[in-house]
Design an enzyme around this catalytic site. Sequence first.
Site, PDB file in Angstrom:
ATOM      1  N   GLU A 169       0.833  -1.201   0.000  1.00  0.00           N
ATOM      2  CA  GLU A 169       0.000   0.000   0.000  1.00  0.00           C
ATOM      3  C   GLU A 169       0.868   1.253   0.000  1.00  0.00           C
ATOM      4  O   GLU A 169       2.087   1.189   0.144  1.00  0.00           O
ATOM      5  CB  GLU A 169      -0.900   0.042   1.246  1.00  0.00           C
ATOM      6  CG  GLU A 169      -2.370  -0.285   0.993  1.00  0.00           C
ATOM      7  CD  GLU A 169      -3.124   0.834   0.295  1.00  0.00           C
ATOM      8  OE1 GLU A 169      -2.494   1.827  -0.127  1.00  0.00           O
ATOM      9  OE2 GLU A 169      -4.358   0.703   0.149  1.00  0.00           O
TER      10      GLU A 169
ATOM     11  N   ASN B 121      -9.730   4.922   2.548  1.00  0.00           N
ATOM     12  CA  ASN B 121      -8.671   4.640   1.593  1.00  0.00           C
ATOM     13  C   ASN B 121      -8.180   5.915   0.910  1.00  0.00           C
ATOM     14  O   ASN B 121      -7.827   6.876   1.581  1.00  0.00           O
ATOM     15  CB  ASN B 121      -9.125   3.577   0.592  1.00  0.00           C
ATOM     16  CG  ASN B 121      -8.528   2.214   0.905  1.00  0.00           C
ATOM     17  OD1 ASN B 121      -7.326   2.113   1.151  1.00  0.00           O
ATOM     18  ND2 ASN B 121      -9.338   1.181   0.906  1.00  0.00           N
TER      19      ASN B 121
ATOM     20  N   ASP C 143      -9.828   1.639  -4.363  1.00  0.00           N
ATOM     21  CA  ASP C 143      -8.899   1.542  -3.226  1.00  0.00           C
ATOM     22  C   ASP C 143      -8.098   2.844  -3.130  1.00  0.00           C
ATOM     23  O   ASP C 143      -8.608   3.860  -2.708  1.00  0.00           O
ATOM     24  CB  ASP C 143      -8.023   0.311  -3.391  1.00  0.00           C
ATOM     25  CG  ASP C 143      -7.319  -0.107  -2.109  1.00  0.00           C
ATOM     26  OD1 ASP C 143      -6.963   0.777  -1.317  1.00  0.00           O
ATOM     27  OD2 ASP C 143      -7.104  -1.319  -1.916  1.00  0.00           O
TER      28      ASP C 143
END
Length: 296
Positions: A31, A159, A207
């Site tokens: 991420e 997110n 996302d």
Amino acid sequence: MKAVDENASASGPDQGPEIEVAVREYAELGEGPTWDPAGARLIWVDILGSRLHTYEPDSGRRSVTAVGEHIGAAKPRAGGGLVANLRDGIGLYDADGAFSWLHHDPVPGRRGNDAAVAPDGSLWAGTMRYDEAPGGGHLIRVGPDGSVTPLIDEVAVSNGVGWSPDGAVTYYIDSPTRRVDILRVEDGRLVERREFVTVEPDAGFPDGLTVDAEGCVWVALWDGGQLRRYTPRGDLDRTVRLPVRRPTACAFGGPELRDLYVTTARTGLAAPDPLAGALLVLPDIGQGLPSTAFAG
């Protein structure tokens, strides 16, 4: 290898941009890619692996640092070092690696997730419950002095956050809603939240996101295996299919900010794709915006 670029030509999908493996890694939940111009490096994290990664494309040099808890994002600080959205709050890493808490707020069953630095140098940090319960997370603004302003009190999976080139428009994703929203904040308080785009159910969940120099919004689609680029009007003008099912976030990097880096995940997959967990890069695919360092 080639990604499939569905630019909606009349004859159907075209061969898309080149896609490369920048770092062949088996991250559980990659991420938060962020370009650090001072270090000429990309910073990214493996949330569930509790690891902080860096990658220098010019030399190929990389580092992996184990941190003491799950880490949702790490961003450069103006004076050197990093600010991190951790399981138990917002932490500061000095250039020499020394750690201190800027905002310590442990909540059982909750962790930090994605975060972004706003044009004013503040950190917008999101949280979520491990069970992804609706309303279990939030989005806060953290000032350089550690002051905290709640922006959205109840989200499920906080997110992507990003800003238009002029800083006037804020984009935000709470993934289970399948929406990218536009937020309007005045005097540090959220006064409006409205839909920008909604992703159809069979295309996955939005996302992470990044905004390019043309003001277009690039969105990684978890379980959709693709990146999408939306114009400032919310029109879909580009779809790039990837060789992984779970891309998580994207960010422009490289010395001219023309390479798009994509983090990926393998968590929850019974049969992960061969490149699941790797850091991918699409060279020379567009023009990114310079990032702002955290002012604290």
